[in-house]
Write a protein that holds these residues in place. Sequence first.
Motif, PDB file in Angstrom:
ATOM      1  N   ALA A   1     -49.056  36.493  38.080  1.00  0.00           N
ATOM      2  CA  ALA A   1     -49.905  35.371  37.701  1.00  0.00           C
ATOM      3  C   ALA A   1     -49.446  34.769  36.384  1.00  0.00           C
ATOM      4  CB  ALA A   1     -51.351  35.831  37.615  1.00  0.00           C
ATOM      5  N   GLU A   2     -49.091  35.632  35.414  1.00  0.00           N
ATOM      6  CA  GLU A   2     -48.601  35.129  34.118  1.00  0.00           C
ATOM      7  C   GLU A   2     -47.266  34.404  34.290  1.00  0.00           C
ATOM      8  OE1 GLU A   2     -47.539  36.764  29.628  1.00  0.00           O
ATOM      9  OE2 GLU A   2     -48.261  38.151  31.174  1.00  0.00           O
ATOM     10  N   ASP A   3     -46.373  34.986  35.096  1.00  0.00           N
ATOM     11  CA  ASP A   3     -45.088  34.312  35.349  1.00  0.00           C
ATOM     12  C   ASP A   3     -45.306  32.955  36.002  1.00  0.00           C
ATOM     13  OD1 ASP A   3     -43.756  36.440  34.312  1.00  0.00           O
ATOM     14  OD2 ASP A   3     -43.354  37.400  36.254  1.00  0.00           O
ATOM     15  N   TYR A   4     -46.253  32.891  36.884  1.00  0.00           N
ATOM     16  CA  TYR A   4     -46.561  31.602  37.524  1.00  0.00           C
ATOM     17  C   TYR A   4     -46.975  30.578  36.480  1.00  0.00           C
ATOM     18  CZ  TYR A   4     -48.884  28.209  40.533  1.00  0.00           C
ATOM     19  OH  TYR A   4     -49.285  27.037  41.169  1.00  0.00           O
TER      20      TYR A   4
ATOM     21  N   VAL B   1     -45.113  26.982  35.382  1.00  0.00           N
ATOM     22  CA  VAL B   1     -45.823  25.691  35.380  1.00  0.00           C
ATOM     23  C   VAL B   1     -45.772  25.059  34.002  1.00  0.00           C
ATOM     24  CG1 VAL B   1     -48.061  24.584  35.734  1.00  0.00           C
ATOM     25  CG2 VAL B   1     -47.267  26.368  37.313  1.00  0.00           C
ATOM     26  N   GLN B   2     -45.988  25.890  32.948  1.00  0.00           N
ATOM     27  CA  GLN B   2     -45.961  25.363  31.582  1.00  0.00           C
ATOM     28  C   GLN B   2     -44.598  24.790  31.243  1.00  0.00           C
ATOM     29  OE1 GLN B   2     -48.393  24.948  29.538  1.00  0.00           O
ATOM     30  NE2 GLN B   2     -47.220  24.325  27.723  1.00  0.00           N
ATOM     31  N   LEU B   3     -43.532  25.492  31.623  1.00  0.00           N
ATOM     32  CA  LEU B   3     -42.186  24.988  31.352  1.00  0.00           C
ATOM     33  C   LEU B   3     -41.912  23.697  32.111  1.00  0.00           C
ATOM     34  CD1 LEU B   3     -40.126  28.332  31.434  1.00  0.00           C
ATOM     35  CD2 LEU B   3     -40.683  26.939  29.441  1.00  0.00           C
TER      36      LEU B   3
ATOM     37  N   ILE C   1     -52.769  25.402  32.024  1.00  0.00           N
ATOM     38  CA  ILE C   1     -52.715  26.344  33.142  1.00  0.00           C
ATOM     39  C   ILE C   1     -53.184  27.726  32.710  1.00  0.00           C
ATOM     40  CG2 ILE C   1     -50.298  26.875  32.682  1.00  0.00           C
ATOM     41  CD1 ILE C   1     -52.071  26.679  36.118  1.00  0.00           C
ATOM     42  N   TYR C   2     -52.967  28.071  31.419  1.00  0.00           N
ATOM     43  CA  TYR C   2     -53.437  29.362  30.915  1.00  0.00           C
ATOM     44  C   TYR C   2     -54.959  29.403  30.840  1.00  0.00           C
ATOM     45  CZ  TYR C   2     -48.544  29.965  29.613  1.00  0.00           C
ATOM     46  OH  TYR C   2     -47.186  30.072  29.648  1.00  0.00           O
TER      47      TYR C   2
END
Length: 980
Positions: A816-819, A823-825, A852-853
């Motif tokens: 989930a964090e990698d996702y 998205v942030q990048l 997104i966080y």
Amino acid sequence: DRLLVGLNTGSLRIYRVNELIDESPSQNGSSTEDQRPSPLSKQNAVDLMREEEKFSKYKVEQLAIVKEANLLVSLSNAVVSTHDLQTYELQETLVKTKGATAFAVTSNIVKDPFTGVPSIVSRLAVAVKRRVILWSWHDSELNPETSEFTLVTGVKTLTWATGTKLVAGLTSSYVLVEVETSNVTDVVGPGSIGGAPGQDGGRFGGVGVSTISYMGLGGAAPKPLATQLGEGELLLAKDINTHFVDTEGESLGRRQIPWAVAPEAVGYSYPYLLALQATKGTLEVRNPETLTLLQTISLPHASQIYISQPNISLAHAGKGFLVISERCIWRMGALQYDSQIDALVDHGRLDEAISLLGMLEDALLKDKEGRLREIKMLKAQWLFDLRRYRESLDLFTEVSAPPDRVIRLFPPIIAGHTSSQSNLHSHTEKNGDMEKGQNEEGASGTTELDKPPSTEERSGRESVYISRVSSVDAPGSSGTRPVGVDKVALLDGKDLKAATAELRPFLVSARTRIQRYLNPDGSLKDAQSRPTPATSSVQEAQELLLAQAPQSSDERRQKMLETAKVVDTTLFRAYMFASPSLAGPLFRLDNFCDPDVVKEKLIETERYNDLVDFFYGKKLHQQALDLLERLGKDDRKSETASQLTGPQRTVAYLQGLPPEMIDLILQYVEWPLKEDPDLAMDVFLADSENAESLPRQKVLDFLRKKDKALAVKYLKHIIGELDDSTPKFHQELVEIYVRGLKNQRFSDELARHEWETDTLSFLRSSRNYQPYKAIKLMPADDPIFYEARAIVLNKMGQHRQALDIYVFKLKDPDKAEDYCNQVQLAEASSATIPKPGQRSPATDLTDKTTSIYHTLLALYLSPPPPHRPQWAPALNILAKHGARMPASSTLDLIPEVLPIKDLESYFRGRIRSANTMVNQSRVVSALRNSLAFNEEAKLRLDDGVPGGHGGRNRHVVITEDRVCGVCYKRFGGSAIKVLP
């Protein structure tokens, strides 16, 4: 039309020469030596117009004309006199010439070296014992000064080599006199021609070989003879020795004329060399290049030859000459040159015909180049019949002979149906009978062609001889043969191999010439792309290759194509007969070989690789693939056929086919796919232009019917390696992957894991499939598709639903964090770059936008029922990414029951982020102040660069004692310029 004759009585007769019309049938040069030319007409050959009985008191020995000065020069009683050319009255007796033995006259056009104006210069050279006295006329004016040269011995004869060079025949040698510079050059020659300088003296210096042998020491020495030949060539003759020299007296390196008896006189009547044999009473006509005796004419008691010079009248140029005896004068004429060539060819004197054509000017013959080429081809054919194959084929190549004409000389094993020997076996008996009859006839005596020259005397004082160079052949001359192949020897064994070896270079040369005008597809090349000289046209060049020149361009193209087919097919047969290994390289080049002939021959010899190469070059792909399939499936023991066993050769052949032949490729790739799918797939997956250019949809449809695994392999190749962005292909690959996860049975768990990994990787990397169609294929309640659905939802922009899968279904906080990081990048890379001084949106503490966080944190802290809050992942997100989330909305999500101590990392991160912003602003401000200071200092002072900006505040103080640093003068009130 005037003939001046000086008699022994001292009289001068003037005759008018009548042109006689030949009313007898033309013999075309077929008369023999013993045949006399019949009188041409009842009209007299000459009419006596006038006789000057008191022209001289003594015998007239020599006459000549100086036309420009209107003079007639005579030699009588060893004195040279001049007479008026119109009245024949004596003008002057040249006293200096008392004791003269001979004289020579020449006239030439000379340009003045200063003005460039041309004038006619005539010169009279008189031999008086050891002296040569020279008179000259410029136009019609006599030069009052005479020149005189003294030589080592008595002068016997004089001959002009050029307008300024004179050949003097001495007692036992020759010298070349340059009349303008008075240089005398000794001519060194063989035998009695003369030796090195200083050998002229001696009591017996003038006695020749034949003189000593037959007449004794008391006999008269043979007279040194000389005559001009062609341009810049002379012949020196004394006794039976001859010497060919140039106008500088240097030897030309030719052999001597084979005279058995010393001639009485020599001469040159274009283009033949004449020699008068007084002892035999004959006139010999020879080729000056080959020295072959072409004709012998019986002229009883003839003693002199007179050849009129062209400067007297253009009517004399190469038109004939006179032969003189004590009581008779023969006027000799010549046949038309074309008739002479025809006669030589008819009697097989091909070398003489070629030599004569080389000597004659183009304007004197009809189609000189064509005649010369045809005769050389006849000679080459004759050499071939004599089994001198190299000489024959070299000559055929030299004249660019039509290939058909050369190929016909070979048997059918080389020439095929074009061979002239095809029907020889069927006519062997008939031809044998004919040869037998000919041999019996020839045994009874010599043929007319080889009959020795007759010595029958000719009668009639006004006989006119029409020179027929083909009427007589001399014994010992070059061999003769009838024209045409009356008897063709069958080539076999070593002769056939030797002839075939020489034929191959000729055919290769013919191929090269044909390729200058013919494209590989059989069309004629245009003028721009044709590498031929600008002086030759297409039609002229094609006539060198074709026996008959066609008229229209279509006929030329068809004929050229037929010739190319015959040449290449014959070359193939020659290779197969002598060196079969050379046939393969021929097929790898553009060629016009007959497919039927090649196929039959190669199958007979089991050269299947060469046959496949030939089919490929001729674009007969279906025949080649049929052969490869038959041999590939046939498990034969033959070493040649075993090289083609299996699908390898078929796959390699299919890889070389162009994309336009996709139907043929798909038709013949089926059996390799069954035998070895991995190898057969190289037809579509190879790193080649042909494989990459194949119609991909058609290939995909074909592979889908055969095996879905092959279709997947092909789709992976075109999408992953060839970067094909066609949405249809991407969508189809997605569907194959999804259906495979749903329905496919895998051999083990590892295979399933690899398939799932490939599916997720493609869903994540591809941007060309349609997510809404892909999501419909994936069941929402199947755990296999949880992550796949999350990736597709990401493509659709539904991040909350994707995070819901990672958090509640997969229960994997790391994914989930990698996702969220991805998205942030992606959002950061697509966002605009902030301006200087503007705060970044990601770190703006007052920004109210949701990141997104923030969505992930909300799922952790405020999950939908029946899920419970997850404190540990939430605190981890706050610690790592709290600075990227708005402070107000983030604090609203944190429940009141959560201890402040657990939020220490979150607050510390927020404070550090704020301090970072402040410190960054301070650093930027300090850097800007330093930059402003430096710019102001540079503006007020200078930049410290030689020749650069000087600055506004720079000044120089001038006092009363200040002097210039250059001239050391005081400045005072002078204008001042400050040096840098």
